[in-house]
Each structure stands twice: as structure tokens, then as C-alpha cells.
Design a protein around this motif. Sequence first.
Motif, PDB file in Angstrom:
ATOM      1  N   PHE A 153       0.865  -1.179   0.012  1.00  0.00           N
ATOM      2  CA  PHE A 153       0.046  -0.129  -0.231  1.00  0.00           C
ATOM      3  C   PHE A 153       0.804   1.065  -0.072  1.00  0.00           C
ATOM      4  O   PHE A 153       1.389   1.397   0.890  1.00  0.00           O
ATOM      5  CB  PHE A 153      -0.894   0.023   1.203  1.00  0.00           C
ATOM      6  N   SER A 204      -8.196 -10.378   3.021  1.00  0.00           N
ATOM      7  CA  SER A 204      -8.661  -9.738   1.962  1.00  0.00           C
ATOM      8  C   SER A 204      -8.139  -9.930   0.441  1.00  0.00           C
ATOM      9  O   SER A 204      -8.947 -10.165  -0.482  1.00  0.00           O
ATOM     10  CB  SER A 204      -8.197  -8.406   2.305  1.00  0.00           C
ATOM     11  N   LEU A 217     -10.392 -13.203  -0.152  1.00  0.00           N
ATOM     12  CA  LEU A 217     -11.803 -12.810  -0.346  1.00  0.00           C
ATOM     13  C   LEU A 217     -12.255 -12.111  -1.635  1.00  0.00           C
ATOM     14  O   LEU A 217     -13.419 -11.613  -1.746  1.00  0.00           O
ATOM     15  CB  LEU A 217     -12.341 -11.944   0.910  1.00  0.00           C
ATOM     16  N   LEU A 236     -10.978  -8.619  -1.864  1.00  0.00           N
ATOM     17  CA  LEU A 236     -11.200  -7.510  -1.616  1.00  0.00           C
ATOM     18  C   LEU A 236     -10.052  -6.404  -2.255  1.00  0.00           C
ATOM     19  O   LEU A 236     -10.343  -5.300  -2.582  1.00  0.00           O
ATOM     20  CB  LEU A 236     -11.297  -7.220  -0.160  1.00  0.00           C
ATOM     21  N   ILE A 237      -8.804  -7.201  -2.372  1.00  0.00           N
ATOM     22  CA  ILE A 237      -7.894  -6.283  -2.843  1.00  0.00           C
ATOM     23  C   ILE A 237      -7.013  -7.436  -3.859  1.00  0.00           C
ATOM     24  O   ILE A 237      -6.971  -8.735  -3.569  1.00  0.00           O
ATOM     25  CB  ILE A 237      -6.822  -5.972  -2.009  1.00  0.00           C
ATOM     26  N   TYR A 241     -17.324 -16.287   5.020  1.00  0.00           N
ATOM     27  CA  TYR A 241     -16.568 -15.237   5.665  1.00  0.00           C
ATOM     28  C   TYR A 241     -17.052 -14.401   6.821  1.00  0.00           C
ATOM     29  O   TYR A 241     -18.439 -14.158   7.087  1.00  0.00           O
ATOM     30  CB  TYR A 241     -16.308 -14.131   4.582  1.00  0.00           C
ATOM     31  N   PRO A 297     -16.179 -11.877   9.192  1.00  0.00           N
ATOM     32  CA  PRO A 297     -15.353 -10.573   9.405  1.00  0.00           C
ATOM     33  C   PRO A 297     -15.047 -10.316  11.001  1.00  0.00           C
ATOM     34  O   PRO A 297     -16.057 -10.568  11.796  1.00  0.00           O
ATOM     35  CB  PRO A 297     -15.937  -9.258   8.750  1.00  0.00           C
ATOM     36  N   GLY A 313     -16.834  -5.429   3.396  1.00  0.00           N
ATOM     37  CA  GLY A 313     -16.083  -6.551   3.046  1.00  0.00           C
ATOM     38  C   GLY A 313     -16.864  -7.932   2.729  1.00  0.00           C
ATOM     39  O   GLY A 313     -16.552  -8.626   1.750  1.00  0.00           O
ATOM     40  N   HIS A 345      -8.232   0.692  -2.147  1.00  0.00           N
ATOM     41  CA  HIS A 345      -8.287   0.670  -0.506  1.00  0.00           C
ATOM     42  C   HIS A 345      -9.955   0.977  -0.270  1.00  0.00           C
ATOM     43  O   HIS A 345     -10.282   1.116   0.670  1.00  0.00           O
ATOM     44  CB  HIS A 345      -7.687   1.940   0.039  1.00  0.00           C
ATOM     45  N   VAL A 387     -12.354  -1.024   0.143  1.00  0.00           N
ATOM     46  CA  VAL A 387     -13.055  -1.719   0.957  1.00  0.00           C
ATOM     47  C   VAL A 387     -12.212  -2.194   2.230  1.00  0.00           C
ATOM     48  O   VAL A 387     -12.797  -2.300   3.332  1.00  0.00           O
ATOM     49  CB  VAL A 387     -13.371  -3.284   0.177  1.00  0.00           C
ATOM     50  N   THR A 388     -10.795  -2.187   2.092  1.00  0.00           N
ATOM     51  CA  THR A 388     -10.148  -2.613   3.231  1.00  0.00           C
ATOM     52  C   THR A 388      -9.646  -1.686   4.197  1.00  0.00           C
ATOM     53  O   THR A 388      -9.540  -1.921   5.424  1.00  0.00           O
ATOM     54  CB  THR A 388      -8.960  -3.456   2.930  1.00  0.00           C
TER      55      THR A 388
END
Lengths: 255, 266
Positions: free
Chosen positions: A12, A46, A49, A51-52, A83, A85, B85, B262, B264-265
Motif C-alpha cells: 500500500f 482480503s 476474499l 477485496l484487494i 466469511y 469479518p 467486505g 483501498h 473496501v479494506t
Amino acid sequence: MKLNVDDIAVRFGPVRALGGVSMALDAGQVTVMAGPNGSGKSTLMSVLLGLIRPDEGQVTADGRLVCDRSRLSTSWFRERIGYLPEAPAFSETLSGRQIMRFFASARGLPRARIEVVIERVGLAHAAARPVRGYSRGMRQRLALGCAILHTPEVLILDEPTGGLDQQGLAVLWEILDEWRKAGRTVLMSSHELALVERRADRVVVMVDGKVIAAGTPDELRSQSGLKPEVRIGPGLDEIYEELVGGVSWDVSPAH
Amino acid sequence: MGRVARALIIHELLERARDRWVIVTTLLFALLATGIAAYGRSAGDAAAVVTAPSLVTLNAFLVPLVALILGHDAIVGERERHTLGLLVSLPVSRWEILVAKFVGRGLALCVAICVGFGAAAVWLSPAQRPVVLSLLGPSILLGASFLSLGVLLSSASRKVATAASLAVVSWFLLILFYDLALLTAMVATDGALSQDTVAWLVTLNPAGLYRTSLMNQLVGVDALKELGLVVSMPGSRARAMVWFAWIALPLVAGAGLLSRRHAVTA
């Protein structure tokens, strides 16, 4: 379903959240990821799943590509994962049953399945009540129920023990055992290692986005330099289970 | 739209039906509409003609507000509750999530608008109701435009409080200050802005488009001309394009924001 995580790296900006993480998640096993905050556990989840996208590496499931640097987790894979969370907060105005109904509809499941799962996670007495009246443990059980509704081949649980009382933990352990016996895959992260060590088939320790140790709990014990400790007598959790399970014993002082 | 998106639409509608802010603003809308219609009733046969323009003015203020309230937490609310998420991990694309939330909340908005108009229509005779009910379609378009904007603000924000603030600012800018700014520009340029330019600038704001289209329809071009108001409005095709742009473009932008790394996380 066997998952292979191959050299997954995620950045990131200047921060390296995951630096070339590799691991195998075997079918019929409960794998626990442990590590301090910021170690990359949630980032790896993530990636799985969808998400990224990872910056490098890939994940495959039974040899089939799940995700790599060019794509998020495929729909095919996301159909097969459940999932949970960390500390989810569902809409407070809807009832537990209504929340589950959404996930059942989303997964194409009949309504009868909802009642089975509600019973399974011990929420039958509260399913019709709005979530605003639920305790933290009840909300966690609701979230667990939503995750297992479609009997997923892969369960991904982020700090699932948070807020659960002993009864809730018993439900969680039963579900993990059921998944293990059915040959399904479980990946969970936890800070409460003392709580999960008896349930983990494999433990992966992560620090600063890297895996620093991995193995069965016994393997990690034998590799460690710590002195073994012998405990005589039941643990406090076992005593509690016995008490709450209906067996009570007199603790009055000896005369 | 896939199974997950369809389930999400129904889920959103159920949730909004229990949202106290939506219930309060719907009841307020119904109360005010009732008041206008009841007052206009004293005009007898001309009740609808008296009532309708007042309803247009009421709608131009309230409908955007209700729509922005409905839309502002569509995405950021899920993020704050740690359920975004969970939604994205379902076998559904991110744009489907955004559109499903827009449609579900849009249906709730339609119910709110219908309740308001229904409350007004009760006070009118059956012969006069079609005039008021003809406002329904444009009101829904107005609501959809601002709902779309609300969903965009929700996608762009990290906190619900930020999205709420942006929604309020947007309402003030587009509903209150836009026309004032236009007037200021006309005065400052000493009439250099042509009527066509002014007409287009009015039309480009969905609230302005709503008001001018309906006033044109209800009061008539000649009456507007006598008041010295702009009458050379863009044609129906141009107006349709403006409605489409205001509804579609924010959703497209919102889907783009939701697809960020970024989104969602973080």
C-alpha cells in the motif's frame, strides 16, 4: 478444497503489508494465523476474499487460479467461501432472521435452511428480535451463522472468538470439528492462542507481512526454546463448562 | 442483475422501511403536502391549479433532502459497520452492489414520494387528482438524481459523518445557492449572459430542471413570460439527457471509487 498461497505480496504505497507469503491450506484442516496487529493476517484474508488484488503471486484452489496480480478472487471461488469479518455490525433495525434471509437469498438457499442454521448457532430464541437487542456474543453467532449458511468449502474467520461466551465458543468448536471431518478448509486468525491451540491443526505465525513460523502446535512447541510446563488439574475453562453444563459441586470450606 | 444483487435490493428496501430518518421525513412530506392541498381546497374547482405549483416548490426542497439522506450512507455505512467486505466477498461485482443499493433505496424513495402525493391527492376531487399525480414522475426523477449523488458521496467518504456533511452541503449548494449564484452572475455580467445560456444553466441543475419543466406545464409559457421569466427552455430531448446524466454519471463515478484498491479494506 486445498488452497495454495504462492508468494503473495501486497503493498500500500511505501508500506509492504505482505512480503512474499506462501502457505498451503489443506482440506480437512483448521489453520490458525497468529501475529501482532499489522502483521498481514487481515490483508491475506482480503486477498483470498477478493477485496484487494495482490501485487505479486497467486492463489490457487485445487489447482484452479483464484487470484493473481491481474485479477481479484474469481466469482467461482467466492461462491465457495464463507466469511466471518471481525466484529461485524449488522443493521440494528432488522431481526437476525431477516439478516440471514438476505444471505440465504443471495446464495439461492431455501428458507428452511435458515431455521436449521439459526438453531445450530443457538439463536432460535432471539431470531425474531431486532439485532439492536443482541449481545456482542449473539451478534458474533449471527455472523457465524451467515458464514456457514451455504456450507462453504472454505471458511475464513477473522477473530471469530471475539465476544463469544463459553456456549458460543462451544458452537464455534463444533462447527470447526464438523468442517474438519467433512474435509473442508478453515482459515482463521486469532489473538487468543490459548483458546484455539487445541483446535488448530496448523498454526502460521506472521510478523511484518512475513511468515516466521508454521507447523502443527506440537512442531512449534518442539522448535521453541521455551521450557515445558506441566499443569495438574483441569483448566478454568473446563471447570466452567462443567458448572454451566448442569453439574454443580459444593465448594463450601472443609470443616 | 444477478441473484445477490436482487437479494440486496429487497434487503435495502426492508432496511429503509425501518429507517427512522426516512419515516420522519416521509411523514413530514405527507403533512406538508396535506397542508398545501387542504389550503388549496378552498379554491374549489381551481384547487389543483393552486395546489400543484406549491407542491412543486415543496418537492424541490424536500425530495432532494430525503434522497440525500437515503443515499449518504449506502456504501460508507457498510464500511463503518465492517460489513462492506462481507458484501464484496459475495459472488457479485462491485458495480452491482452499488446499483442494487441505488435501486433498493430508490424504491424506498418512491414509496416516500407516493405517500406524500397520496396525502395531497386525498384532499382533491377525482377530476383534479390527475394534475397533482402528473407531478409524480418528475418528482421521482428529481429524487433519483439526488439519490445518485448521495450514493456517490457515500462511495467517496471514509466516514458516515463526512458523507452526511457533504450531503447537507450539496443540498444547500444545489437547492439554495445555485439560483442565487446564477442571479449574481446575471447581475455581475450586466445581462451579458444570454437567455439561452441562463436557460441551460438552470436546466443543468436537476432542481432547476424540475421546477422550470413543471411550471411550464402547470402555469403555461405565457404566464411565465408575463412574469419576465425564462421561457426558452432546452427541448425535451436535452432535458431527458440531463436527467439521465444526473442519475447515471454519479453511479458510474461511485462504481469507479468502489473499485479502488483501498475502497473496501481501509
